[in-house]
Design an enzyme around this catalytic site. Structure first.
Site, PDB file in Angstrom:
ATOM      1  CB  THR A   1      -1.886   5.298   1.672  1.00 32.44           C
ATOM      2  OG1 THR A   1      -2.428   5.487   0.361  1.00 32.44           O
ATOM      3  CG2 THR A   1      -2.332   6.412   2.576  1.00 32.44           C
TER       4      THR A   1
ATOM      5  CB  CYS B   1      -3.150   4.211  -5.229  1.00 33.37           C
ATOM      6  SG  CYS B   1      -4.443   3.324  -4.346  1.00 33.37           S
TER       7      CYS B   1
ATOM      8  CG  HIS C   1      -7.176  -0.007  -4.140  1.00 35.51           C
ATOM      9  ND1 HIS C   1      -6.368   0.010  -3.032  1.00 35.51           N
ATOM     10  CD2 HIS C   1      -8.328  -0.605  -3.752  1.00 35.51           C
ATOM     11  CE1 HIS C   1      -7.008  -0.559  -2.018  1.00 35.51           C
ATOM     12  NE2 HIS C   1      -8.202  -0.950  -2.441  1.00 35.51           N
TER      13      HIS C   1
ATOM     14  CB  CYS D   1      -0.863  -0.040   1.259  1.00 35.19           C
ATOM     15  SG  CYS D   1      -1.830   1.445   1.556  1.00 35.19           S
TER      16      CYS D   1
HETATM   17  N1  DGL Z   1      -3.858   0.535  -1.963  1.00 35.25           N
HETATM   18  C1  DGL Z   1      -3.678   1.698  -1.155  1.00 35.25           C
HETATM   19  C2  DGL Z   1      -2.490   2.499  -1.678  1.00 35.25           C
HETATM   20  O1  DGL Z   1      -1.674   1.953  -2.388  1.00 35.25           O
HETATM   21  C3  DGL Z   1      -4.974   2.407  -1.054  1.00 35.25           C
HETATM   22  C4  DGL Z   1      -5.025   3.478  -0.052  1.00 35.25           C
HETATM   23  C5  DGL Z   1      -6.393   3.764   0.502  1.00 35.25           C
HETATM   24  O2  DGL Z   1      -6.948   2.891   1.147  1.00 35.25           O
HETATM   25  O3  DGL Z   1      -6.830   4.909   0.325  1.00 35.25           O
HETATM   26  O4  DGL Z   1      -2.300   3.651  -1.386  1.00 35.25           O
END
Ligand code: DGL
Length: 259
Positions: A76, A184, A186, A74
């Site tokens: 973040t 990100c 996602h 992730c």
């Molecule tokens: N997959 C997370 C990232 O890479 C998502 C962050 C979130 O939950 O806002 O930042």
């Protein structure tokens, strides 16, 4: 002995599965435990303190379950918490950051776009990285407002996602970007939608291959590569398992946990 312990991965939801898939493609004989902390998604709108606390809880859980190496799948969580995690846990930890450096080195138009969460773009680590590599290149940042929430609630719903992607990408195209960095995990699942919006000349960069290489390197460095043929891949989530099931390529069971 530690060789056959699993690699632990965590994300706020399904995004980190893109990293999981890449790792499984390259080193299929490694066992894994994946935590989707989807009850607390999205992380991108939380405070730095909250992101650090959640990252510690996820990492602690993976350590308690016997993981030999942790992948913070992730951006973040990495950009806000990895320094704290590395101080707190005596275990190799691999993070993921937006692939700004390769974009900077490759750009011909001297303009690159970065699509990431609010908290990744405002993090000190991102600011340091982008400053270090700026080399006269303009970085056009865009927060992917709502994208993670939509994906976590609805999966890849084109009707909901397309207008948002157009809104976020078009201003970057006006700035003549030739690279779009996905900041990100996602967003990996949005690549085919993004390709429909982006002209052919714009290259999309994500960091899943770089993370996998780093994992392979550290496994060798610490001499903890798996030597077992029996592999177990465990999936855990803190919230609803319906959307995650759709993103898993195998019919693995997903168990609910609290962190
Ligand atoms: N997959 C997370 C990232 O890479 C998502 C962050 C979130 O939950 O806002 O930042």
């Amino acid at each position: 002995m530690a060789n056959n312990f699993p690699i632990g991965l965590f994300d706020s939801g399904i995004g980190g599965l893109s990293i999981y898939n890449e790792i499984k493609n390259s080193i299929p004989n490694e066992s894994t435990i994946y935590i989707a902390d989807n009850m607390n998604a999205p992380y991108g709108k939380k405070t730095e303190t909250e992101i650090i606390q959640l990252s510690i809880k996820n990492t602690q859980k993976l350590v308690d379950l016997g993981c030999k190496l942790i992948v913070v799948a992730c951006n973040t969580a990495t950009t806000n918490a990895i320094e704290v995690l590395r101080k707190k846990f005596n275990i190799p930890i691999v993070g993921i950051e937006p692939a700004i450096k390769p974009a900077m080195l490759e750009t011909k138009s001297n303009n690159i776009g970065v699509l990431a969460t609010e908290k990744t773009l405002s993090s000190n680590l991102f600011l340091k990285t982008s400053d270090r590599f700026s080399m006269g290149v303009n970085i056009h940042e865009q927060i992917g407002f709502d994208l993670v929430r939509i994906i976590e609630e609805n999966g890849i719903n084109e009707e909901l996602l397309n207008p948002k992607l157009k809104e976020y990408i078009e201003p970057m195209l006006e700035k003549n970007i030739d690279h779009l960095v996905l900041g990100c995990t996602h967003y990996y699942y949005l690549i085919y939608l993004l390709k429909k919006i982006l002209p052919n000349g714009v290259k999309i960069l994500d960091s899943s291959k770089a993370v996998t290489k780093r994992v392979e390197h550290l496994l060798k460095h610490y001499n903890i590569c798996s030597n077992e043929s029996k592999v177990r891949n465990v999936f855990l989530c803190t919230g609803n398992d319906q959307v995650i099931k759709k993103f898993l390529t195998t019919s693995n069971k997903i168990s609910k946990i609290t962190i």
